[in-house]
Design a protein around this motif. Sequence first.
Motif, mmCIF file in Angstrom:
data_model
loop_
_atom_site.group_PDB
_atom_site.id
_atom_site.type_symbol
_atom_site.label_atom_id
_atom_site.label_comp_id
_atom_site.label_asym_id
_atom_site.label_seq_id
_atom_site.Cartn_x
_atom_site.Cartn_y
_atom_site.Cartn_z
ATOM 1 N N PRO A 118 0.836 -1.211 0.000
ATOM 2 C CA PRO A 118 0.000 0.000 0.000
ATOM 3 C C PRO A 118 0.867 1.256 0.000
ATOM 4 C CG PRO A 118 -0.005 -1.029 2.174
ATOM 5 C CD PRO A 118 0.691 -1.982 1.252
ATOM 6 N N VAL A 119 0.424 2.264 -0.715
ATOM 7 C CA VAL A 119 1.161 3.521 -0.805
ATOM 8 C C VAL A 119 0.171 4.685 -0.722
ATOM 9 C CG1 VAL A 119 1.086 3.443 -3.328
ATOM 10 C CG2 VAL A 119 2.790 4.869 -2.182
ATOM 11 N N SER A 120 0.585 5.739 -0.064
ATOM 12 C CA SER A 120 -0.297 6.896 0.132
ATOM 13 C C SER A 120 0.196 8.090 -0.682
ATOM 14 C CB SER A 120 -0.350 7.286 1.612
ATOM 15 O OG SER A 120 -0.907 6.247 2.387
ATOM 16 N N VAL A 121 -0.737 8.763 -1.307
ATOM 17 C CA VAL A 121 -0.462 10.010 -2.017
ATOM 18 C C VAL A 121 -1.183 11.126 -1.269
ATOM 19 C CG1 VAL A 121 -0.755 11.292 -4.172
ATOM 20 C CG2 VAL A 121 -0.209 8.855 -4.236
ATOM 21 N N GLN A 122 -0.476 12.192 -0.983
ATOM 22 C CA GLN A 122 -1.048 13.282 -0.191
ATOM 23 C C GLN A 122 -1.565 14.396 -1.092
ATOM 24 O OE1 GLN A 122 1.681 15.422 2.349
ATOM 25 N NE2 GLN A 122 0.091 15.914 3.824
ATOM 26 N N MET A 123 -2.701 14.976 -0.691
ATOM 27 C CA MET A 123 -3.231 16.133 -1.404
ATOM 28 C C MET A 123 -3.523 17.229 -0.398
ATOM 29 S SD MET A 123 -6.565 16.610 -3.895
ATOM 30 C CE MET A 123 -5.669 16.214 -5.392
ATOM 31 N N LEU A 124 -2.994 18.415 -0.641
ATOM 32 C CA LEU A 124 -3.263 19.594 0.178
ATOM 33 C C LEU A 124 -4.226 20.489 -0.589
ATOM 34 C CD1 LEU A 124 0.398 20.397 1.299
ATOM 35 C CD2 LEU A 124 -1.285 18.954 2.445
ATOM 36 N N ILE A 125 -5.304 20.900 0.069
ATOM 37 C CA ILE A 125 -6.361 21.662 -0.593
ATOM 38 C C ILE A 125 -6.577 22.986 0.132
ATOM 39 C CG2 ILE A 125 -8.782 21.673 -1.314
ATOM 40 C CD1 ILE A 125 -8.702 18.628 -1.297
ATOM 41 N N ASN A 126 -6.666 24.040 -0.635
ATOM 42 C CA ASN A 126 -7.004 25.350 -0.075
ATOM 43 C C ASN A 126 -8.503 25.379 0.214
ATOM 44 O OD1 ASN A 126 -7.376 28.023 0.563
ATOM 45 N ND2 ASN A 126 -6.922 28.810 -1.483
ATOM 46 N N GLY A 127 -8.869 25.405 1.495
ATOM 47 C CA GLY A 127 -10.278 25.328 1.885
ATOM 48 C C GLY A 127 -10.956 26.665 2.034
ATOM 49 N N SER A 128 -10.309 27.769 1.614
ATOM 50 C CA SER A 128 -10.945 29.078 1.753
ATOM 51 C C SER A 128 -12.174 29.202 0.858
ATOM 52 C CB SER A 128 -9.948 30.193 1.429
ATOM 53 O OG SER A 128 -9.425 30.038 0.126
ATOM 54 N N ASP A 129 -12.191 28.481 -0.253
ATOM 55 C CA ASP A 129 -13.376 28.410 -1.115
ATOM 56 C C ASP A 129 -13.934 26.992 -1.006
ATOM 57 O OD1 ASP A 129 -15.282 28.195 -3.128
ATOM 58 O OD2 ASP A 129 -14.200 29.539 -4.469
ATOM 59 N N PRO A 130 -14.997 26.804 -0.214
ATOM 60 C CA PRO A 130 -15.528 25.445 0.028
ATOM 61 C C PRO A 130 -15.958 24.736 -1.244
ATOM 62 C CG PRO A 130 -16.469 27.005 1.576
ATOM 63 C CD PRO A 130 -15.735 27.815 0.545
ATOM 64 N N ASN A 131 -16.460 25.477 -2.234
ATOM 65 C CA ASN A 131 -16.927 24.855 -3.468
ATOM 66 C C ASN A 131 -15.771 24.199 -4.215
ATOM 67 O OD1 ASN A 131 -18.884 24.169 -5.389
ATOM 68 N ND2 ASN A 131 -18.461 25.993 -6.601
ATOM 69 N N ILE A 132 -14.655 24.919 -4.334
ATOM 70 C CA ILE A 132 -13.468 24.361 -4.982
ATOM 71 C C ILE A 132 -12.908 23.205 -4.168
ATOM 72 C CG2 ILE A 132 -11.074 24.851 -5.644
ATOM 73 C CD1 ILE A 132 -11.924 27.656 -6.387
ATOM 74 N N ALA A 133 -12.887 23.376 -2.841
ATOM 75 C CA ALA A 133 -12.330 22.332 -1.972
ATOM 76 C C ALA A 133 -13.124 21.034 -2.075
ATOM 77 C CB ALA A 133 -12.298 22.828 -0.525
#
Length: 379
Positions: A118-133
């Motif tokens: 198993p391998v994990s890929v990380q994603m960082l999301i800008n949550g200032s715009d909930p629709n985009i997030a």
Amino acid sequence: MKRFRLSRYLSVVKKEIIQLKRDKPSLRIALLMPILLLVLFGYAVNTDVDHIATTVWDQSQTSESRELIRNFVNTEYFEVISYANSYREIEQMIDDGRADVAIVIPPDYANKRDNDQPVSVQMLINGSDPNIARTAAANAQLIVQSKAFSIQETRLEKQGLGELELPLELRTRVLFNPNMKSIVFNIPGLIGLIMQNVTMILTAFSLVREKERGTMEQLIVTPIRPLELMLGKITPYVFIGFASFCVVLSLGTYWFGVPLKGSLWLLVCLSVLFLISTLTLGIFISTIAKTQLQAMQMAFAFILPSVLLSGFMFPRDTMPVVIQWLGGIVPLTYFLEILRGIFLKGVGLDALWKDTLGMLSFFVLIISVAILRFRKRIE
């Protein structure tokens, strides 16, 4: 009590037409402003999220990691704008707004894949715009799940176990707007919103203008009844509003390509009823306001709640019951259901009679209150 007379009503209509001819700026506003607003909002009001600015820190630098990145890009939800070399670069990109999403692929990504680990890929999301997030998180999860399924299927084939068959399958079918384009949903609503705002503002100045110009005294000494005066002032604006409606309707269907699935004649008839209702609301505001500035302020004080309560921006079903009741006194609430019903669903009057009755009730109520408020005397 004097009866309604057609001759007195027509005299008010004639007087209002003469004033409109002299007031050319108002005519330009009535005909050109709806076009400008529809084009502006038609392109600006778009809830579809795609091509999300994405930065990638690919620590693996292998064909497997590049394939994963292509999986993200091919969906068109993500657009790789840069490649980072550290968390510091990623944080800087998100902080200054250049990127909304960052994908971090670990250095042992290919190794673990090849060794069935198993391998994990990380994603960082800008949550200032909930629709985009929300869009980024949901689509990233689907992409990774699809990729994981593909990898697992390949492993099983290598072991001679054949194809992987899932025990449960979901088949979806989207009705009325199969491509789920927000513009197909927004344009009918924008037509109603723009027509409400423009027509209501035009008539909100009607009686107030008479007071400020000193011509109210001339109306007072005439035998014209309040109902004749109200309807006489509304009538010319009905034709102006209808002309504007035809223009924005054509623009919405031909320029923006929103198909009209239902009856055009039904839409036209119910649109006239809506225009009369909003024009009457403008007249009602005109009976309350003392100056044109007050009339403008009252009109805008109604416009913002109507946008929020009518279901134009937010679904009414998610609102508290009391707020839904308040939305019931806004004619735009009913007209939006009519517009979207005829445009998107192609339904007829048998499905829209409640909304039609709601608009008709609003018109009768407002015209009655406006007549009661109007007094043929100088206050």
